[in-house]
Write a protein that holds these residues in place. Sequence first.
Motif, short mmCIF file in Angstrom:
data_model
loop_
_atom_site.label_atom_id
_atom_site.label_comp_id
_atom_site.label_asym_id
_atom_site.label_seq_id
_atom_site.Cartn_x
_atom_site.Cartn_y
_atom_site.Cartn_z
N UNK A 1 -40.65 56.91 60.05
CA UNK A 1 -41.85 57.20 59.27
C UNK A 1 -41.49 57.87 57.98
N UNK A 2 -42.08 57.45 56.90
CA UNK A 2 -41.76 58.03 55.61
C UNK A 2 -42.99 58.72 55.04
N UNK A 3 -42.78 59.89 54.50
CA UNK A 3 -43.86 60.69 53.96
C UNK A 3 -43.47 61.15 52.57
N UNK A 4 -44.26 60.82 51.57
CA UNK A 4 -43.95 61.21 50.21
C UNK A 4 -45.18 61.83 49.57
N UNK A 5 -45.04 63.04 49.03
CA UNK A 5 -46.16 63.62 48.32
C UNK A 5 -45.69 64.06 46.95
N UNK A 6 -46.59 63.94 45.98
CA UNK A 6 -46.19 64.23 44.62
C UNK A 6 -47.21 65.10 43.92
N UNK A 7 -46.78 66.27 43.50
CA UNK A 7 -47.66 67.16 42.77
C UNK A 7 -47.89 66.59 41.39
N UNK B 1 -49.21 60.27 40.39
CA UNK B 1 -50.01 59.27 41.07
C UNK B 1 -49.11 58.45 41.96
N UNK B 2 -49.68 57.78 42.97
CA UNK B 2 -48.88 56.97 43.87
C UNK B 2 -47.96 56.00 43.14
N UNK B 3 -48.41 55.45 42.02
CA UNK B 3 -47.59 54.51 41.27
C UNK B 3 -46.30 55.16 40.79
N UNK B 4 -46.26 56.49 40.72
CA UNK B 4 -45.06 57.17 40.25
C UNK B 4 -43.90 57.00 41.22
N UNK B 5 -44.19 56.55 42.43
CA UNK B 5 -43.13 56.30 43.40
C UNK B 5 -42.28 55.10 42.98
N UNK B 6 -42.88 54.18 42.26
CA UNK B 6 -42.15 52.98 41.85
C UNK B 6 -41.01 53.31 40.91
N UNK B 7 -39.98 52.49 40.96
CA UNK B 7 -38.83 52.68 40.10
C UNK B 7 -37.60 53.10 40.86
N UNK B 8 -36.59 53.53 40.12
CA UNK B 8 -35.29 53.90 40.71
C UNK B 8 -35.14 55.41 40.81
N UNK B 9 -34.53 55.85 41.91
CA UNK B 9 -34.30 57.26 42.19
C UNK B 9 -32.87 57.43 42.66
N UNK B 10 -32.25 58.57 42.37
CA UNK B 10 -30.88 58.81 42.79
C UNK B 10 -30.69 60.30 43.08
N UNK B 11 -29.81 60.60 44.03
CA UNK B 11 -29.54 61.99 44.34
C UNK B 11 -28.59 62.14 45.50
N UNK C 1 -52.21 47.67 47.53
CA UNK C 1 -53.02 48.77 47.02
C UNK C 1 -52.46 50.13 47.40
N UNK C 2 -51.91 50.25 48.60
CA UNK C 2 -51.37 51.54 49.04
C UNK C 2 -50.05 51.38 49.79
N UNK C 3 -49.32 50.31 49.48
CA UNK C 3 -48.05 50.08 50.18
C UNK C 3 -46.91 49.87 49.19
N UNK D 1 -52.85 62.42 49.52
CA UNK D 1 -52.66 62.58 48.08
C UNK D 1 -51.18 62.61 47.77
N UNK D 2 -50.68 61.54 47.19
CA UNK D 2 -49.28 61.44 46.80
C UNK D 2 -48.29 61.61 47.95
#
Length: 142
Positions: free
Chosen positions: A26-32, A35-45, A70-72, A97-98
Motif C-alpha cells: 500500500x502506498x500513501x503520499x501526502x503533500x503539503x 496538488x495530486x498532480x505534483x506527484x507526477x514526474x521524476x523523483x530521486x533520493x 482522475x485519482x490514480x 488530501x495529497x
Amino acid sequence: MVRTAVSQTLRAVAAGGFALAVGVRGLNVSSANAEPASLTGSWSGNGSISFSSGSKERARCRARFAKTGASSYAMSATCATPSAKVDQSATLYKSGANSYTGSFFNQQYNTGGSIRITVSGRTQSVRLSGEAGSAIFKLRKL
C-alpha cells in the motif's frame, strides 16, 4: 546469503513508489500545499532498508510517476544498494488530501508489498514494509 537477503528486500520495497525492495503493498503520499498532480514526474533520493534478519543497508532510488486516471497514478522505480539493484512498479490511488495508497510489484523476484508516501513541497518521505523487511526514503523532485 546476505546478498540474497538484500535482493529479497530490494525487490519488495522497490516497487512501492520509488522505494526500495522490501515487500510493499500500500502506498500513501501526502503533500503539503501540493496538488495530486505534483506527484507526477521524476523523483530521486536515498534511505535505508532494514531486513527481517536485523541487518540494515543504505539504498538509493529513482522513481517516475505518471497520472493514469482522475485519482490514480503509475510508478516505475529503480533502487540499488551496494549489493543489489532492482526495478519495480506500483499503482497508486489518492486516499486523502495529497495522500495516496497503492501497491507495488517487483517482477524480477515476483514479490510486492505496501508503501506510504508523504509529500511536502518538492520532497517525499517514503515508508515501505513487507515480509523481507522495511525501508525509509527521502526523495526530491527532479
